[in-house]
Design a protein around this motif. Structure first.
Motif, PDB file in Angstrom:
ATOM      1  N   GLN A 144      -1.294  -4.443   1.982  1.00  0.00           N
ATOM      2  CA  GLN A 144      -0.899  -3.447   2.957  1.00  0.00           C
ATOM      3  C   GLN A 144       0.069  -2.437   2.339  1.00  0.00           C
ATOM      4  N   ALA A 145       1.029  -2.920   1.541  1.00  0.00           N
ATOM      5  CA  ALA A 145       1.990  -2.037   0.874  1.00  0.00           C
ATOM      6  C   ALA A 145       1.257  -1.119  -0.100  1.00  0.00           C
ATOM      7  N   ARG A 146       0.277  -1.664  -0.809  1.00  0.00           N
ATOM      8  CA  ARG A 146      -0.495  -0.867  -1.782  1.00  0.00           C
ATOM      9  C   ARG A 146      -1.310   0.199  -1.057  1.00  0.00           C
ATOM     10  N   ALA A 147      -1.892  -0.139   0.073  1.00  0.00           N
ATOM     11  CA  ALA A 147      -2.664   0.816   0.855  1.00  0.00           C
ATOM     12  C   ALA A 147      -1.755   1.928   1.363  1.00  0.00           C
ATOM     13  N   SER A 148      -0.560   1.590   1.773  1.00  0.00           N
ATOM     14  CA  SER A 148       0.397   2.578   2.252  1.00  0.00           C
ATOM     15  C   SER A 148       0.814   3.504   1.114  1.00  0.00           C
ATOM     16  N   GLN A 149       1.019   2.914  -0.047  1.00  0.00           N
ATOM     17  CA  GLN A 149       1.406   3.712  -1.229  1.00  0.00           C
ATOM     18  C   GLN A 149       0.275   4.677  -1.601  1.00  0.00           C
ATOM     19  N   LEU A 150      -0.947   4.198  -1.605  1.00  0.00           N
ATOM     20  CA  LEU A 150      -2.094   5.039  -1.932  1.00  0.00           C
ATOM     21  C   LEU A 150      -2.297   6.142  -0.904  1.00  0.00           C
ATOM     22  N   GLU A 151      -2.077   5.834   0.362  1.00  0.00           N
ATOM     23  CA  GLU A 151      -2.191   6.848   1.410  1.00  0.00           C
ATOM     24  C   GLU A 151      -1.153   7.948   1.198  1.00  0.00           C
ATOM     25  N   GLY A 152       0.066   7.559   0.818  1.00  0.00           N
ATOM     26  CA  GLY A 152       1.116   8.543   0.524  1.00  0.00           C
ATOM     27  C   GLY A 152       0.720   9.445  -0.649  1.00  0.00           C
ATOM     28  N   GLN A 153       0.140   8.855  -1.686  1.00  0.00           N
ATOM     29  CA  GLN A 153      -0.322   9.647  -2.839  1.00  0.00           C
ATOM     30  C   GLN A 153      -1.452  10.584  -2.431  1.00  0.00           C
ATOM     31  N   LEU A 199      -1.921  11.940   0.516  1.00  0.00           N
ATOM     32  CA  LEU A 199      -1.351  13.047   1.284  1.00  0.00           C
ATOM     33  C   LEU A 199      -0.663  14.065   0.365  1.00  0.00           C
ATOM     34  N   VAL A 200       0.029  13.562  -0.647  1.00  0.00           N
ATOM     35  CA  VAL A 200       0.658  14.463  -1.625  1.00  0.00           C
ATOM     36  C   VAL A 200      -0.409  15.284  -2.342  1.00  0.00           C
ATOM     37  N   ARG A 201      -1.489  14.636  -2.747  1.00  0.00           N
ATOM     38  CA  ARG A 201      -2.585  15.337  -3.447  1.00  0.00           C
ATOM     39  C   ARG A 201      -3.252  16.359  -2.531  1.00  0.00           C
ATOM     40  N   LEU A 202      -3.402  16.020  -1.251  1.00  0.00           N
ATOM     41  CA  LEU A 202      -3.966  16.978  -0.300  1.00  0.00           C
ATOM     42  C   LEU A 202      -3.072  18.207  -0.161  1.00  0.00           C
ATOM     43  N   GLU A 203      -1.762  18.006  -0.118  1.00  0.00           N
ATOM     44  CA  GLU A 203      -0.834  19.134  -0.049  1.00  0.00           C
ATOM     45  C   GLU A 203      -0.934  19.987  -1.315  1.00  0.00           C
ATOM     46  N   GLU A 204      -1.012  19.337  -2.468  1.00  0.00           N
ATOM     47  CA  GLU A 204      -1.157  20.067  -3.731  1.00  0.00           C
ATOM     48  C   GLU A 204      -2.470  20.856  -3.750  1.00  0.00           C
ATOM     49  N   TYR A 205      -3.527  20.221  -3.270  1.00  0.00           N
ATOM     50  CA  TYR A 205      -4.824  20.886  -3.215  1.00  0.00           C
ATOM     51  C   TYR A 205      -4.764  22.115  -2.309  1.00  0.00           C
TER      52      TYR A 205
END
Length: 170
Positions: free
Chosen positions: A1-10, A12-18
Motif C-alpha cells: 500500500q505504501a509503495r502504491a501511494s509512493q508510485l501514485e505521488g510520482q 502525479l508529479v510526472r503529470l504536472e511536468e508533462y
C-alpha cells in the motif's frame, strides 16, 4: 500500500511536468509562428531586393516558404521553384538570402565572406560585387578569396581596400 501511494505521488508529479512541458511547447510554437509572421515578409522583401541587384533586375521576386523552399521570378511572371533555376541563379538566390538575413538580424555588424563568389561567372561576380559595394556603404564587408578577379574588378574603386596575403609553404 505504501509503495502504491509512493508510485501514485510520482505519477502525479510526472503529470504536472508533462502538462508544464505541453504548455511550454504550445507557447514556444505560438511565439515561433508570431515571429515567422513578422520576420518572413521582411526577409522576403529584403532578399528580393538583393536578388534583383544580384541578377541585374532579371529576378525581382523571391519568396521563402515555411518549409524553407524558395521561389523566384521576374517582373510580372509567376515565380518558379528554386529547383528549376540554373545553378548560377540558385547561387545568387542563396547569397541574397544570406545577405538579407544578415541585414535584418545583424544590422551594421561587419560581414565576413569567404570565397562567396567562387562559383559565379564573371557577369554574376560583377553584379554581386556592385551589390556588395552598395551594401558596404552601411557596413564593413571583408571579402576573402583565392582568386584575383574580384580584386581586379574592384581595383581603384573608392572605399575599397585590397590586401593580398602571400604565404609560403609550411
Amino acid at each position: 500500500q505504501a509503495r502504491a501511494s509512493q508510485l501514485e505521488g510520482q505519477r502525479l508529479v510526472r503529470l504536472e511536468e508533462y502538462d508544464a512541458l505541453e504548455l511550454a511547447m504550445k507557447v514556444l510554437s505560438d511565439a515561433n509562428d508570431e515571429l515567422r509572421q513578422r520576420f518572413s515578409p521582411a526577409l522576403n522583401q529584403e532578399a528580393a531586393r538583393i536578388l534583383s541587384a544580384l541578377t541585374g533586375g532579371q529576378y525581382q521576386h523571391l519568396t521563402l516558404s515555411r518549409d524553407f523552399s524558395a521561389q523566384a521570378g521576374p517582373g510580372n511572371a509567376l515565380p518558379r521553384s528554386a529547383l528549376y533555376l540554373s545553378a548560377g541563379t540558385l547561387d545568387q538566390l542563396y547569397l541574397a538570402l544570406r545577405l538579407a538575413i544578415c541585414q535584418l538580424t545583424l544590422p551594421g555588424i561587419p560581414l565576413v565572406l569567404d570565397d562567396a563568389l567562387v562559383t559565379f561567372d564573371d557577369r554574376r561576380m560583377a553584379l554581386a560585387l556592385d551589390a556588395l559595394a552598395e551594401l558596404g556603404r552601411e557596413r564593413q564587408i571583408l571579402l576573402f578569396t583565392c582568386q584575383e578577379r574580384e580584386g581586379n574588378y574592384l581595383e581603384g574603386r573608392p572605399g575599397v581596400t585590397r590586401t593580398a596575403l602571400r604565404g609560403g609553404g609550411a
